[in-house]
Design a protein around this motif. Sequence first.
Motif, PDB file in Angstrom:
ATOM      1  N   VAL A   1       0.846  -1.195   0.000  1.00  0.00           N
ATOM      2  CA  VAL A   1       0.000   0.000   0.000  1.00  0.00           C
ATOM      3  C   VAL A   1       0.876   1.237   0.000  1.00  0.00           C
ATOM      4  O   VAL A   1       2.046   1.203   0.415  1.00  0.00           O
ATOM      5  N   LEU A   2       0.300   2.356  -0.463  1.00  0.00           N
ATOM      6  CA  LEU A   2       1.037   3.611  -0.549  1.00  0.00           C
ATOM      7  C   LEU A   2       0.881   4.422   0.728  1.00  0.00           C
ATOM      8  O   LEU A   2      -0.181   4.409   1.365  1.00  0.00           O
ATOM      9  N   LYS A   3       1.917   5.137   1.086  1.00  0.00           N
ATOM     10  CA  LYS A   3       1.825   6.107   2.173  1.00  0.00           C
ATOM     11  C   LYS A   3       1.439   7.446   1.557  1.00  0.00           C
ATOM     12  O   LYS A   3       2.053   7.886   0.578  1.00  0.00           O
ATOM     13  N   PRO A   4       0.422   8.104   2.078  1.00  0.00           N
ATOM     14  CA  PRO A   4       0.037   9.393   1.506  1.00  0.00           C
ATOM     15  C   PRO A   4       1.126  10.433   1.717  1.00  0.00           C
ATOM     16  O   PRO A   4       1.896  10.365   2.681  1.00  0.00           O
ATOM     17  N   MET A   5       1.208  11.386   0.804  1.00  0.00           N
ATOM     18  CA  MET A   5       2.103  12.531   0.972  1.00  0.00           C
ATOM     19  C   MET A   5       1.463  13.486   1.986  1.00  0.00           C
ATOM     20  O   MET A   5       0.255  13.408   2.245  1.00  0.00           O
ATOM     21  N   GLN A   6       2.263  14.413   2.540  1.00  0.00           N
ATOM     22  CA  GLN A   6       1.722  15.308   3.557  1.00  0.00           C
ATOM     23  C   GLN A   6       2.267  16.724   3.401  1.00  0.00           C
ATOM     24  O   GLN A   6       3.412  16.919   3.000  1.00  0.00           O
ATOM     25  N   ASN A   7       1.419  17.684   3.723  1.00  0.00           N
ATOM     26  CA  ASN A   7       1.823  19.079   3.877  1.00  0.00           C
ATOM     27  C   ASN A   7       0.689  19.834   4.552  1.00  0.00           C
ATOM     28  O   ASN A   7      -0.482  19.454   4.427  1.00  0.00           O
ATOM     29  N   TYR A   8       1.027  20.856   5.298  1.00  0.00           N
ATOM     30  CA  TYR A   8       0.066  21.691   6.020  1.00  0.00           C
ATOM     31  C   TYR A   8      -0.852  20.866   6.914  1.00  0.00           C
ATOM     32  O   TYR A   8      -2.013  21.233   7.156  1.00  0.00           O
ATOM     33  N   GLY A   9      -0.372  19.728   7.395  1.00  0.00           N
ATOM     34  CA  GLY A   9      -1.173  18.899   8.283  1.00  0.00           C
ATOM     35  C   GLY A   9      -2.186  18.013   7.577  1.00  0.00           C
ATOM     36  O   GLY A   9      -2.971  17.333   8.231  1.00  0.00           O
ATOM     37  N   LEU A  10      -2.176  18.007   6.232  1.00  0.00           N
ATOM     38  CA  LEU A  10      -3.105  17.183   5.469  1.00  0.00           C
ATOM     39  C   LEU A  10      -2.391  15.956   4.901  1.00  0.00           C
ATOM     40  O   LEU A  10      -1.237  16.042   4.483  1.00  0.00           O
TER      41      LEU A  10
END
Length: 391
Positions: free
Chosen positions: A190-199
Amino acid sequence: MTVTKESVVERLKTVNGPDFTGNIVDLGMVSEIFIADAKVFFSITVPAARAQELEPLRAAAERAVKSIPGVASAIVALTAEKKGGGMEAPVPARPAAPRPAAPQPAPQRPAPHAPASQSHGKRGVPGIDAIIAVASGKGGVGKSTTAVNLALGLAANGLKVGVLDADIYGPSMPRLLNIHGRPQTVDGKVLKPMQNYGLKVMSMGFLVDEETPMIWRGPMVMSALTQMLREVEWGPLDVLVVDMPPGTGDAQLTMAQQVPLAGAVIVSTPQDLALIDARKGLNMFKKVDVPLLGIVENMSYFLAPDTGKRYDIFGHGGARREAERLGVTFLGEVPLEMGIRESSDAGAPVVASKPEGAEAKIYRDIAAKVWERVQQERGVAEAAVPSIVFE
């Protein structure tokens, strides 16, 4: 080189009117013109019944203005509404919709928190409490900018939020959230989601180059969306905001029919012609029993930064009137504000980059209304679950 209204008007006089009768300026079809930072904004008034037929006229006017030396860009819309709220030409009246009665229990909607989403074969996504679709009937209404600022508004209001960029034809979240690179995998599965600004964010834009043209068929669309939704380690989220592609095609139907959506938010601009398309989106969600959380009127008005004067470039209040007509919640008005556009283009959405600003407050207020509507719909669903009493 300074761009003037006079130069824009003169150039627009070279654009023929409908059926090659005169030009669009002398025919009184051009709204008040506003110019800011070499960007030109105006609308062209046409009969609503001829909107699709006259799209080439709008494109010709846009090309004409862009060809003026010093013009950086032009935003031109077709509208059936004249300044002052009068209609350009008689338009067949819409049949009056009956005022909806108080919400009735809807057995087909799942109760929250549960494998609840099993209704009609809709399987929930582990760890995600609620999934909200942000949709529009047509492109160019600021749907993705609204979706990302709505997500940030929900996060600012204390929720754990993710964003799924379901616009696989033109993914925009990587740029809007200034996220680069490729997602990592967990155990190669499974993929790990990318993150920025707490999202937490997943987008087709992380998997292919930005310039790569997307040519998808129906089954490919369904497969890609299913993988980005169900084969991602989202972790615990209060809400996942799904930025839908514009229109009512395969992607929208896939999400509406196979995913337990807590509701849909429709984004439209004020003019009648945009609302015609928004209505199609509203009707699609109704037909597949997805709750309508409300309508957002984007590009609602423009406040000149130097004088503070208000301009209703694309008309005003159309989305509010449509919401009242349909008995749907009106979530709020978002102005046509240069700062919103510039911050989005820079990958720093206004709710994150200027959290104390007036525009950020508008989005936070909209987010609060959306979440309140989600809770209301949950209450309806819970009320529909029968109580079984053993005596």
